[in-house]
Structure formats: C-alpha cells, structure tokens
Design an enzyme around this catalytic site. Structure first.
Site, PDB file in Angstrom:
ATOM      1  N   GLY A 193       4.308  32.655  57.059  1.00  0.00           N
ATOM      2  CA  GLY A 193       3.669  31.654  56.470  1.00  0.00           C
ATOM      3  C   GLY A 193       2.118  32.165  55.662  1.00  0.00           C
ATOM      4  O   GLY A 193       1.924  33.397  55.963  1.00  0.00           O
ATOM      5  N   CYS A 194       1.995  31.414  54.411  1.00  0.00           N
ATOM      6  CA  CYS A 194       0.676  32.064  53.916  1.00  0.00           C
ATOM      7  C   CYS A 194      -0.462  32.202  54.633  1.00  0.00           C
ATOM      8  O   CYS A 194      -1.194  33.111  54.661  1.00  0.00           O
ATOM      9  CB  CYS A 194       0.495  31.044  52.661  1.00  0.00           C
ATOM     10  SG  CYS A 194       0.524  29.179  52.949  1.00  0.00           S
ATOM     11  N   PHE A 195      -0.782  31.072  55.252  1.00  0.00           N
ATOM     12  CA  PHE A 195      -2.150  31.102  56.253  1.00  0.00           C
ATOM     13  C   PHE A 195      -1.914  32.275  57.292  1.00  0.00           C
ATOM     14  O   PHE A 195      -2.727  33.118  57.406  1.00  0.00           O
ATOM     15  CB  PHE A 195      -2.529  29.600  56.997  1.00  0.00           C
ATOM     16  CG  PHE A 195      -3.434  28.984  56.190  1.00  0.00           C
ATOM     17  CD1 PHE A 195      -4.566  29.672  55.611  1.00  0.00           C
ATOM     18  CD2 PHE A 195      -3.216  27.621  55.729  1.00  0.00           C
ATOM     19  CE1 PHE A 195      -5.615  28.615  54.838  1.00  0.00           C
ATOM     20  CE2 PHE A 195      -4.266  26.794  55.185  1.00  0.00           C
ATOM     21  CZ  PHE A 195      -5.108  27.277  54.536  1.00  0.00           C
ATOM     22  N   ALA A 196      -0.965  32.256  57.870  1.00  0.00           N
ATOM     23  CA  ALA A 196      -0.542  33.087  58.931  1.00  0.00           C
ATOM     24  C   ALA A 196      -0.550  34.659  58.193  1.00  0.00           C
ATOM     25  O   ALA A 196      -0.956  35.546  59.336  1.00  0.00           O
ATOM     26  CB  ALA A 196       1.041  32.964  59.486  1.00  0.00           C
ATOM     27  N   THR A 197      -0.234  34.757  57.227  1.00  0.00           N
ATOM     28  CA  THR A 197      -0.397  36.041  56.616  1.00  0.00           C
ATOM     29  C   THR A 197      -1.880  36.621  56.524  1.00  0.00           C
ATOM     30  O   THR A 197      -2.122  37.553  57.115  1.00  0.00           O
ATOM     31  CB  THR A 197       0.335  36.321  55.195  1.00  0.00           C
ATOM     32  OG1 THR A 197       1.912  36.128  55.356  1.00  0.00           O
ATOM     33  CG2 THR A 197       0.032  37.742  54.469  1.00  0.00           C
TER      34      THR A 197
END
Length: 326
Positions: A135-139
């Site tokens: 995911g974007c935030f996760a990255t």
C-alpha cells in the site's frame, strides 16, 4: 522479445500511471487493458494525458496467456477476479490491491503471493511468480522504520503523522474528494486504525520478532493531488550521526530510496519512484521523515520495479523519472 502485459481494472488512477509507464518501458507491450465500464473507448478518453501516446482501446476480452498481469482492482475484488478467471501457469501476477498482502491471505488456489517491498525482500521478489504490491502509506512508513527494525532498535512505541493527496482516495467521488470540500482544507481519517497498519506490523515482526512496541498512526488528507509526506518518531539512544549512518548503511544498495543530509520535502519525489528519507535527533527521539509519490513508489512505479526484478531487468528500467519540482 517484449513482455506481453495485461491490465485488469484500467480506468483508475493507478492504472493510468501504470499504462503511462508501460508505454515507455523498453521491454513491455500492452496486450490488453480490461475495463467493463469503458470497453471500446480509447485509453486517452479516460486517461487524457495519454492523447498522442497510444491508440489502444479498453476491452472486455482477456488474453489468459500474457506474460504479466497487473490487477488494478478495488480492494477485495482481486480475489474474486482470480477465482473466476484462469491464466497460464507462466503468467506472473502483480496485484495492486490489499487482498494478498497479509500472511493469512497470501495463498489463493496454489498461488503464493510474495510481499513486494524491494527494500525488504528483493531476493525473494526475484524468484516470485505472484506479487502483492504494498500500500502507499505502508510503503512510505515502512521505509521510515525498516533500518531500526532490522537492527533490533525498536524499543518504544512508534508515533506517525502522515498526509496524502486526493488521488489516494481513488477516482470515485465522495464527500471528501469534491474540490469544494478538499480545497483549502485539511482533515484526519481512520485515526489509529488505518488498513495499512497490518502490513507495517507484519514487517516489523518479520525483522524484529521481539518488538512489543505499538504503532500509533494518524493519517491525514491534504489539499493537493498526489504525494505522501510522513513524520515518524520513536526513542533512540544513539547519536544523530549514528542514526544517519544506520539509515545510509541500510539503503546503500537501494535503487530508489535515498537518505538526505538536508530536510526533505514532497516536491522532491512527486512524479518519481523515489522515497527520500530525512533523519533528525530531538532529545531521546529519532525523527524520520519519509516522502513518496503515492501513485508511483506507492503503487504503479513500485509494481514496475517488482516486474523488473522478477524478469532480471535493471531495477530502474523505465522508471528514471524527473520530479515535478517547479
């Protein structure tokens, strides 16, 4: 010979960026872009930045023998799609939803999905057939935390405040994506229970199984189109110099993640596959800033990066993009 590529769910923001990247990738040919709502329309009728770049049309026909399949479907829909459609055993699949990111969900009918964060598991990605794109935030948040976890240095709770652009909400309209609501506005959402926390905690446990720290994450909506900017802090007993060296050592071979000697800002990464990290020390707290483009390093760019690794291409192939700095 170029890789034949198929895209499922071709009308969204991540698909648009994926198409743009694939059209300019020297080793790929777009075989089909599947969309039930836009079948027959030219790609540039939806992704208007592609006018003059391609004459490909959306289709409802699927070639089950493509080399690579990208799934750009809404969360929960990739599982259903793969249950209903069969592909060649030689077809490698990269899923951009959250369906297969967690260990409990990583296997579907014999397809074993590998978590596709290159800075974490590059060697495993190289031999994978199925990738769960992070995911974007996760990255952005994992890249801020990885060096500490890998060295067993997460000794206290981790506090995160991060803001994402409007494209993070997808193309479907809602109250909080209308211009009149978003413009000149700022708000938080999903306080302390964002869905990407599962990925983040999973990675922390992979690297530092003894970690008992809690991650407190406050996500925010910004009044800009794209990008993520995150600030992360936790207790750190070393010096600032030791902290900076820790991060530079961890990312010394990373192709897209860089540790800056100066304060970072989001315009450095928008329209690129880069993550730029800043490290500061305030009292006994280490402050890490992390910024990415949510649609590229946070989605489609990272998907291409994973494809490059899976096929033995140069990791940066097709991804040498300049930031929209001005």
């Amino acid at each position: 010979m170029s890789l034949e590529v198929g895209i499922i769910g071709g009308a969204g923001y991540t698909a648009g960026e994926l198409i743009r990247l694939l059209l300019n990738h020297p080793e790929t040919n777009i075989n089909f872009v599947y969309s039930t709502s836009n079948a027959g329309n030219k790609l540039y009728k939806v992704h208007q930045d592609l006018i003059g770049s391609t004459e490909i049309s959306f289709t409802q026909d699927i070639n089950s023998n493509v080399d690579v399949l990208f799934l750009c479907l809404g969360h929960g829909n990739s599982t259903a799609f793969l249950k209903e459609n069969n592909f060649s055993k030689a077809t490698k699949i990269i899923d951009l939803s959250n369906d297969f990111r967690l260990l409990a969900n990583k296997n579907l009918d014999g397809k074993d999905f590998v978590y596709g964060l290159p800075e974490l598991d590059k060697e495993i990605i190289k031999t994978a057939n199925y990738i769960a794109n992070p995911g974007c935030f996760a990255t952005a948040l994992q890249l801020a935390i990885l060096p500490l976890a890998a060295n067993g240095l997460l000794k206290d709770d981790i506090h995160i405040n991060a803001v994402t652009g409007a494209t993070g909400a997808g193309t479907s309209l809602s109250k909080t994506t209308h211009f009149t609501w978003r413009d000149n506005n700022f708000s938080h959402y999903k306080a302390f229970n964002h869905q990407h926390l599962g990925e983040i905690n999973q990675t922390i446990q992979q690297l530092q199984s003894s970690c008992k720290s809690e991650v407190f994450f406050m996500p925010n909506r910004g009044n800009f189109s794209r990008g993520i900017f995150a600030t992360v802090y936790t207790t750190f007993n070393g010096t600032l110099e030791e902290g900076i060296q820790l991060y530079k050592n961890y990312y010394k071979n990373a192709k897209f993640t860089f540790v800056s000697d100066e304060a970072v800002h989001m315009k450095q990464v928008v329209n690129t596959n880069k993550c730029i990290i800043g490290v500061e020390k305030h009292g006994n707290k280490l402050l890490i800033t992390s910024t990415i483009d949510n649609l590229l390093k946070g989605a489609s760019g990272q998907a291409i990066q994973n494809m490059n690794l899976m096929y033995g291409f140069e990791e940066t192939l097709g991804l040498n993009l300049k930031a929209n700095y001005f």
